[in-house]
Structures are given as structure tokens and as C-alpha cells.
Design a protein around this motif. Structure first.
Motif: not given
Length: 396
Positions: A113, A131, A133, A160, A162, A168
Motif C-alpha cells: 500500500s 492486477g 486494488g 493505492w 493492491p 499491481l
């Protein structure tokens, strides 16, 4: 993006009292573009959004660039940057591939993250190569999956996150301006028109609000520096910035999936503007999707040779087989730069081989810039130096 949304709890009239259940006031924040003259949203916070308790310098990932000199086409292999993806995040792990004053193109494969982050330079359009997320934002949660463009307005606090056991993989297009739908697709009031290759139903905003709590919360801010440069600051907020109870307006992050783009085709080969999906100041974003191709009996489906007299062309190959590049070593995750001043087109054999084709199974994201691009450290680290000579069968 003149497409109104309302999420959560907002008062019936803007700029009026909006009280908590205990009788106190929520704090209204106007987030708007172009000095109160363009799209905006109003967000209602539990705490004062401008309160900070510390500010320290933060150095963003390297933005150093080298001129593309001597001028030549380039092939970059982005997947060579991803060996340590489990320890990388989608903000601090970005590697700059190409850039100029208007736009910067980076790549990252993330397993961690990211920190809370805000880009105060311009909008970001991040393409999800693979990916899944969530982009957690001050506007709420924005799920992302393979094929999504995530358009994040300037100065949106987000991070962000994942999901799953795979990286990702993100192709990051960072502007020094706003990124919008194509103007010729829009009515004078901002509605997507009938000839547009997508519509409002294909745009997906945040799903619900986030109720994050905490004290002394850090946010990384990329912003303008001295003499037109880019620098960063690490803010510390006394309360978590994800304290919004409601918002409404026309400015917010959203996703658009490349599979929802309806390709425009014709009897003979169509020029790149028919593939356009977004635009920014001095650059455009296009995508090439699986599609039926030219149906004139004498058509040649792959592109004709062309000189980019006003622009540099960058192609990110993210699925299928790109017919025009067969034989050049292009693969999944490849990026090519064809600069202004260099005539380019299909690889040897592709021109003739495409005759009679009825369908192209290819997926690519193109960025055309109207100022020359320079090469970042990530680009230099992944270059296939043989690419420039492939049209001639090798260097002599």
C-alpha cells in the motif's frame, strides 16, 4: 468532467450551515479548477481540512531526464523494472520513463500500500496493466482492475492499495494540467455526444465514503518548486484527511475501462485521432483495442508510414499482438518512442502481411506529445538499444 454526482450527506443549499448530530458545524471545502471558473466539488469535513502540525521536505522519485540525442526511436522494456515489486508501492516506487514540461510517463509494479499522496502539479491518468486494488481517496473508495484508467484530479488526497498475490502494474501518466474527455466528444454543456466512443455510463466514480480515523497522519505532496521545477513536502495532519461525510459536484476521481471503448473503423485505415480517449495540455491519450479492420477490397490494415512533424508518439503495448510491430522484439509491457523528425511505420513484412486481415487483436495505450520527450532514468535502465535499427535489419 461536468457530470454531477452526490455521495453521502450534504445540505440542501451550498455554502449554508451543515450541522453535525451534536449541533456543531461540518467544514465545507470547495475543490475547484481554474480559479472558480471550471468544474468543482464541495466536500464536508468533520475537521478543518487546512490544519497541519508539521511540514518537512520530501524528495519525490527521480525526475531527472536526458535529451533524446542523437535523435532515434526507442524501445523500453518496463517489466525489467519490476523484480522487487513486493516491496514497492504505487507512489514512491514509480520509475520515470519519458517526460517533458507537460507530461511525465512512469511505470511501477506494486505489492505494498502506498503512503497518502497528493499531486499538486496536475491530474494523473493511471492505466492498470494487470492486477487489482483500490484507490482510497478523500471522495471515497475507487476500485480498480485490469484495463482501467483511473483519472485522479489534481490535489486529490489518495493512496493505492493492491489486492491479491500478484503485482499491481501501473502505467502512470502525470500531467502539468488537467486531463479531460476529448472536447470534440462533448456538447457545449459537457454531455458526451452520440459519436463519442464512450458515454457517462462507462465512467465509474467512488463507491461510498471512507471513515478513516487517526492522529498525526502523514501525506506526501508533490508540488511546484523553484524555477519551474518539481519538489515535494511531507505534511502531518492532526486528524486523518478521510473525514468527509458527504460531497457533491462535477470534480472527482473516476475509472474508465478500456474494454468499454467502442472502436471507430472505416473502409480504409483510420488515423490515430479516432482512437483518442483523453486529452491534456499539449498531449493526447489514445487506445488501440481489439477491432474489425478496414474493409475496402484494396485496403492495407496496418498503418501507413508517417512522420510525426508536430509530436512525439509513445506506445505502451499491454495486450494481444500489435501487428505493425511484429519482428521488432515488442512484447507485453513494451513501450516505444517514435520522436518527431523520424518517419516510422510497420516493421518489414508487416505491411504486405496485413492485407486481407479482418480483425486485429491488439491492446495499446498511446500518448502523443507536442513538445519533445526526454528520457528518464527508468527509460535508460530498460532500453533495447537494437530497436532503432530493426527497419533496416540491424546496424551497419
Amino acid at each position: 468532467m461536468a457530470y454531477y454526482r452526490q455521495v453521502g450527506n450534504v445540505p440542501p443549499k451550498r455554502h449554508t450551515q451543515h450541522r453535525t448530530p451534536e449541533g456543531g458545524l461540518y467544514f465545507e471545502e470547495l475543490m475547484g479548477e481554474e480559479g472558480f471558473s471550471s468544474d468543482s466539488s464541495l466536500l464536508y469535513h468533520r475537521h478543518i481540512p487546512s490544519a497541519i502540525v508539521d511540514a518537512q521536505p520530501w524528495e519525490p522519485p527521480s525526475l531527472d531526464v536526458s535529451p533524446n540525442h542523437p535523435l532515434r526511436p526507442r524501445h523500453l522494456k518496463t517489466h525489467e523494472l519490476t523484480q522487487d515489486w513486493k516491496a514497492q508501492d504505487a507512489v514512491t516506487g514509480r520509475r520515470l520513463l519519458l517526460g517533458n514540461d507537460d507530461v511525465r510517463l512512469s511505470y511501477v509494479a506494486a505489492g505494498e500500500s502506498s503512503p497518502l499522496y497528493r499531486n499538486a502539479i496536475g491530474d494523473e491518468c493511471v492505466y492498470v496493466e494487470s492486477g487489482a486494488g483500490t484507490v482510497e481517496t478523500v471522495f471515497g473508495a475507487l476500485p480498480v482492475r485490469q484495463g482501467d484508467y483511473a483519472v485522479i484530479p489534481r490535489a486529490t488526497t489518495h493512496r493505492w492499495v493492491p489486492e491479491g498475490n500478484e503485482p499491481l502494474r501501473l502505467y502512470c501518466i502525470e500531467a502539468s494540467s488537467h486531463i479531460t474527455p476529448v472536447r470534440r466528444y462533448l456538447s457545449k454543456f459537457g454531455q458526451l455526444l452520440e459519436h463519442a466512443p464512450y458515454c457517462e455510463r462507462d465512467l465509474h466514480g467512488p463507491e461510498g465514503l471512507l471513515e478513516a480515523h487517526g492522529e498525526n497522519v502523514e501525506v506526501l505532496v508533490k508540488h511546484r518548486g523553484a524555477r519551474g521545477g518539481i519538489t515535494g513536502t511531507r505534511y502531518v495532519y492532526p486528524r486523518h484527511p478521510f473525514d468527509v461525510v458527504g460531497w457533491d459536484g462535477c470534480l472527482y476521481p473516476y475509472t474508465f475501462n478500456i474494454a468499454d471503448f467502442e472502436p471507430i473503423t472505416g473502409r480504409v485505415h483510420q488515423p490515430p485521432p479516432v482512437h483518442q480517449v483523453f486529452e491534456g495540455n499539449n498531449f493526447v491519450i489514445c487506445n488501440f483495442v481489439p477491432r474489425k479492420v478496414d474493409y475496402h477490397p484494396l485496403s492495407i490494415p496496418v498503418p501507413y508510414y508517417h512522420s510525426n512533424v508536430d509530436s512525439d508518439e509513445v506506445m505502451f503495448y499491454c495486450g494481444g499482438n500489435y501487428e505493425a510491430r511484429k519482428g521488432a522484439g515488442i512484447g507485453q509491457g513494451s513501450i516505444t518512442l517514435h520522436p518527431g523528425g523520424h518517419a516510422h511505420g510497420p516493421q518489414p513484412g508487416a505491411y504486405e502481411r496485413s492485407i486481407g486481415a479482418e480483425f486485429f487483436d491488439e491492446l495499446a495505450v498511446m500518448v502523443d506529445t507536442f513538445k519533445p520527450l526526454q528520457v528518464g532514468e527508468g527509460g535508460l535502465a530498460t532500453e533495447d538499444e537494437a530497436y532503432a535499427w530493426t527497419w533496416a535489419g540491424g546496424r551497419r
